[in-house]
Motif scaffolding. Sequence first.
Motif, PDB file in Angstrom:
ATOM      1  N   GLU A  15      45.626  50.216  35.308  1.00 25.12           N
ATOM      2  CA  GLU A  15      45.224  48.435  35.033  1.00 25.12           C
ATOM      3  C   GLU A  15      44.870  47.884  35.737  1.00 25.12           C
ATOM      4  OE1 GLU A  15      45.378  48.676  29.861  1.00 25.12           O
ATOM      5  OE2 GLU A  15      46.665  47.007  31.367  1.00 25.12           O
ATOM      6  N   ILE A  16      46.045  47.433  36.881  1.00 27.80           N
ATOM      7  CA  ILE A  16      46.368  46.540  37.951  1.00 27.80           C
ATOM      8  C   ILE A  16      45.685  46.699  39.123  1.00 27.80           C
ATOM      9  CG2 ILE A  16      47.947  45.277  37.307  1.00 27.80           C
ATOM     10  CD1 ILE A  16      49.802  46.642  38.905  1.00 27.80           C
ATOM     11  N   ASP A  17      45.845  47.653  39.191  1.00 31.23           N
ATOM     12  CA  ASP A  17      44.728  48.609  40.556  1.00 31.23           C
ATOM     13  C   ASP A  17      43.366  48.002  40.087  1.00 31.23           C
ATOM     14  OD1 ASP A  17      46.922  49.600  41.442  1.00 31.23           O
ATOM     15  OD2 ASP A  17      46.496  51.864  40.494  1.00 31.23           O
ATOM     16  N   ASN A  18      42.681  48.657  39.789  1.00 32.73           N
ATOM     17  CA  ASN A  18      40.860  48.338  39.057  1.00 32.73           C
ATOM     18  C   ASN A  18      40.232  46.889  39.156  1.00 32.73           C
ATOM     19  OD1 ASN A  18      39.757  51.102  38.733  1.00 32.73           O
ATOM     20  ND2 ASN A  18      41.378  51.075  37.522  1.00 32.73           N
ATOM     21  N   LEU A  19      41.623  45.823  38.597  1.00 31.47           N
ATOM     22  CA  LEU A  19      41.216  44.967  37.879  1.00 31.47           C
ATOM     23  C   LEU A  19      42.313  43.770  39.790  1.00 31.47           C
ATOM     24  CD1 LEU A  19      40.979  41.726  36.969  1.00 31.47           C
ATOM     25  CD2 LEU A  19      43.270  41.929  35.905  1.00 31.47           C
ATOM     26  N   ALA A  20      42.435  43.740  40.177  1.00 28.67           N
ATOM     27  CA  ALA A  20      43.024  43.809  41.175  1.00 28.67           C
ATOM     28  C   ALA A  20      41.517  43.865  42.445  1.00 28.67           C
ATOM     29  CB  ALA A  20      44.789  44.359  42.760  1.00 28.67           C
ATOM     30  N   ARG A  21      41.709  44.844  42.810  1.00 25.01           N
ATOM     31  CA  ARG A  21      40.594  45.107  43.422  1.00 25.01           C
ATOM     32  C   ARG A  21      39.087  44.486  43.168  1.00 25.01           C
ATOM     33  NH1 ARG A  21      36.822  49.292  42.931  1.00 25.01           N
ATOM     34  NH2 ARG A  21      37.724  50.449  41.355  1.00 25.01           N
ATOM     35  N   VAL A  22      38.776  44.450  41.506  1.00 28.85           N
ATOM     36  CA  VAL A  22      37.812  43.033  41.338  1.00 28.85           C
ATOM     37  C   VAL A  22      38.172  41.684  41.676  1.00 28.85           C
ATOM     38  CG1 VAL A  22      36.655  42.003  39.571  1.00 28.85           C
ATOM     39  CG2 VAL A  22      36.948  44.548  39.486  1.00 28.85           C
ATOM     40  N   ILE A  23      38.880  41.501  41.192  1.00 33.25           N
ATOM     41  CA  ILE A  23      39.560  40.249  42.049  1.00 33.25           C
ATOM     42  C   ILE A  23      39.545  39.625  43.494  1.00 33.25           C
ATOM     43  CG2 ILE A  23      41.973  38.083  41.821  1.00 33.25           C
ATOM     44  CD1 ILE A  23      42.358  39.326  39.347  1.00 33.25           C
ATOM     45  N   ASN A  24      39.900  40.518  44.153  1.00 35.38           N
ATOM     46  CA  ASN A  24      39.584  40.668  45.524  1.00 35.38           C
ATOM     47  C   ASN A  24      38.333  40.496  46.561  1.00 35.38           C
ATOM     48  OD1 ASN A  24      41.072  40.544  48.654  1.00 35.38           O
ATOM     49  ND2 ASN A  24      39.446  42.823  48.640  1.00 35.38           N
ATOM     50  N   SER A  25      37.465  40.965  45.892  1.00 32.68           N
ATOM     51  CA  SER A  25      36.269  41.030  46.253  1.00 32.68           C
ATOM     52  C   SER A  25      35.555  40.051  45.892  1.00 32.68           C
ATOM     53  CB  SER A  25      35.648  42.029  44.804  1.00 32.68           C
ATOM     54  OG  SER A  25      34.294  42.412  45.185  1.00 32.68           O
ATOM     55  N   THR A  26      36.101  39.075  44.365  1.00 30.36           N
ATOM     56  CA  THR A  26      35.741  38.307  44.063  1.00 30.36           C
ATOM     57  C   THR A  26      35.691  36.237  44.877  1.00 30.36           C
ATOM     58  OG1 THR A  26      35.390  38.944  41.771  1.00 30.36           O
ATOM     59  CG2 THR A  26      34.656  36.331  41.963  1.00 30.36           C
ATOM     60  N   CYS A  27      36.752  36.785  45.161  1.00 31.89           N
ATOM     61  CA  CYS A  27      37.832  36.126  46.241  1.00 31.89           C
ATOM     62  C   CYS A  27      36.795  36.479  47.609  1.00 31.89           C
ATOM     63  CB  CYS A  27      39.027  36.541  46.356  1.00 31.89           C
ATOM     64  SG  CYS A  27      40.079  36.084  44.641  1.00 31.89           S
ATOM     65  N   SER A  28      36.545  37.102  48.279  1.00 30.54           N
ATOM     66  CA  SER A  28      35.764  37.045  49.138  1.00 30.54           C
ATOM     67  C   SER A  28      34.647  36.635  49.227  1.00 30.54           C
ATOM     68  CB  SER A  28      35.546  38.609  49.274  1.00 30.54           C
ATOM     69  OG  SER A  28      36.605  39.726  49.880  1.00 30.54           O
ATOM     70  N   GLU A  29      33.597  37.067  47.850  1.00 32.15           N
ATOM     71  CA  GLU A  29      32.619  36.573  46.969  1.00 32.15           C
ATOM     72  C   GLU A  29      32.797  35.644  47.441  1.00 32.15           C
ATOM     73  OE1 GLU A  29      29.366  36.511  42.887  1.00 32.15           O
ATOM     74  OE2 GLU A  29      30.925  37.974  43.980  1.00 32.15           O
ATOM     75  N   THR A  30      33.387  34.616  46.819  1.00 32.91           N
ATOM     76  CA  THR A  30      33.843  33.038  46.910  1.00 32.91           C
ATOM     77  C   THR A  30      34.775  32.215  48.225  1.00 32.91           C
ATOM     78  OG1 THR A  30      35.340  33.065  45.745  1.00 32.91           O
ATOM     79  CG2 THR A  30      33.797  33.304  44.378  1.00 32.91           C
ATOM     80  N   GLY A  31      35.130  33.620  48.796  1.00 33.87           N
ATOM     81  CA  GLY A  31      35.657  32.020  50.138  1.00 33.87           C
ATOM     82  C   GLY A  31      36.734  31.668  49.654  1.00 33.87           C
ATOM     83  N   THR A  32      37.652  32.193  48.543  1.00 31.19           N
ATOM     84  CA  THR A  32      38.482  31.203  48.164  1.00 31.19           C
ATOM     85  C   THR A  32      39.647  32.614  48.894  1.00 31.19           C
ATOM     86  OG1 THR A  32      40.314  30.569  46.829  1.00 31.19           O
ATOM     87  CG2 THR A  32      38.693  32.220  45.917  1.00 31.19           C
ATOM     88  N   ARG A  33      40.869  32.707  48.967  1.00 29.37           N
ATOM     89  CA  ARG A  33      42.447  33.381  48.932  1.00 29.37           C
ATOM     90  C   ARG A  33      43.297  33.218  47.289  1.00 29.37           C
ATOM     91  NH1 ARG A  33      40.689  37.607  51.137  1.00 29.37           N
ATOM     92  NH2 ARG A  33      42.674  37.917  51.867  1.00 29.37           N
ATOM     93  N   ARG A  34      42.834  31.867  46.926  1.00 27.37           N
ATOM     94  CA  ARG A  34      44.303  31.637  45.969  1.00 27.37           C
ATOM     95  C   ARG A  34      43.946  32.227  44.682  1.00 27.37           C
ATOM     96  NH1 ARG A  34      47.534  28.360  48.312  1.00 27.37           N
ATOM     97  NH2 ARG A  34      48.516  28.386  46.055  1.00 27.37           N
TER      98      ARG A  34
END
Length: 603
Positions: free
Chosen positions: A133-152
């Motif tokens: 779960e954390i492997d897959n969700l962390a990857r999605v969260i990181n991608s979404t952060c890159s898409e929105t420009g946030t690092r928090r």
Amino acid sequence: MSGYMDTTRIPNQQLQEYARQLLVFINEYEWLTHAYVVEFFKKNHWSNLPVKWQQCLLGLTPPEIAESVMDDVTTKTRCVWPLSLLAYKATAKALSIPRYPLPEEEQEQFGDSDMGDLTYCYRLHVKPKKRHEIDNLARVINSTCSETGTRRVVDVGSGQGHLSRLLSFGYGLSVTSIEAVGCHITGAAKFDRKVQEFIEKKKRKIGEPSDTLGSHTVPPEHVVCTVHPQITVEEFLSVINTSCKQNEMDNTTSNPGGECKDVKMNVASSNKLTDEERSSCSKSTASDLQRDKMSCDSASSKLKLEDSSFLLAGLHTCADLGPTMLRVFAQCQSACALASVPCCYMKMTCAVENSKAKCKANLEPGDSLQTGGLFADDVNIGKFESYPPRKLFATNEPSAGDANTDREFDAEKVDSPSDSDGVCSKPGFPMSQWVNGQKGCDVDFEPLELGCHSFDVYHNRLKENDPNLIIQGYRALLEILIQKQCPSLIQKHAGLRLIKRALGKIKKGHEIPFEDYAAAALKKLNLEDDHEASCELRDSLLPQWCNLITFNCVRQLLGPVVEALVLVDRMLFLLEQGIDSRLVPIFDPRVSPRNFVLLATKR
């Protein structure tokens, strides 16, 4: 994202029509959603199926049940099915959202992470299911952060911080984790320290100075807080802002009190810890909490949350926490993105409140809700015949050796924030105005509980002809014996928990005759063993245990439909706030049954 829910590609009217069809179908088969399998023999649920359905489904073996009832395509059957049964299955399948993860070529949009030697470190004390779960969700969260420009990232309901830890150390994100149970935060801080020690040791080994380790050594900030359904945006921001300011103080001054302060408690009422949690927390002294509380480094402490955007994340946000996250996200300008994996829909306050209302509506003359039952405080019980919400179970992950076919849920631990008129002021379902305006939208506990079943896990057990399946038949027969001797035992939470514990102690129950199983169970419950009655039930009803499995599977076809309704309602809620969203299955449903993540970004 073809093949999955995306409001940028689906017209609003089409999504509304889909929700309407889901609601109509669920209400049409209410008699199925409210039929507990544990009462299969007691209430003769088989007779509730249409006669032509009974004739076609009678005597199927578990592999045949999996193939004919649960498979997407019915390849072969013993006889020609009636159109009503074919239509029921086809409609249930058509209304369900595809549950298997995206093809590899579509998953590439979420990128990958080069964890290196950190893979072992962040998996400390993490079971295989949670790792997945954390492997897959962390990857999605990181991608979404890159898409929105946030690092928090603000991780709500973080538990012992496994997801937060991976986002911080693995992806270099600045993470604030919020958890209601203080002793979980203590454990999370200890695991954080182990990861930091591992990194520093590795860097020293290769001759790199520890002060040049980079941002990937910044641990998450941990906050003890109960995010109550009535929390406001201002209160939520004060929690995470207090966290940042407190960490700045920790870098310059010591806390003379040596205490880890709860920066925000319940708005309406506080959650009660279980005896086990309270005992665990009591072992952590004030000095332990102060020592284990991790502070940001100077680079992180200079960031002010009130001036920066953040992604709101939650892995298996239980009960009211999921809807509360959506409301905070929709109303908070600083929240630029959302990644929410919901679970335990039946624990939402609205589910319990709706079940209470139906109980009151179905009381016979002279009965009173105040004298017992699942939602009352005393021992006796009224006559709840139409909707008897006395067995609260959730089969998220059925265990092959579990003597109980369902898992008990304790409604006593669900807070019920209400207005003065008794109506929940922050309902979890429906969230959208559109669904709320539809007839029959007050879905109560039973269908929401059904929406949390492990459809794919159970499907595999049937295909493999799991010998433990007969335990479901044993449990349904035992229900008759228990109700005969001590009906009050199954009308109280304490009794239900006692039954669950007793049956869990019977090892390899499927390998012994039912009369021995019943004798062992009744003894553990301090009830008298009726050997003659057990043998009579074994001879007369146990041969029908495969019909119980069949009935359960026919009922479980509705589970994904109920879950689809809850999730689509949340997408409609976001649309009404002007926010597009996507619903993506990111986990293998055979590993993690609640496998949908609701992703949203603000324009």
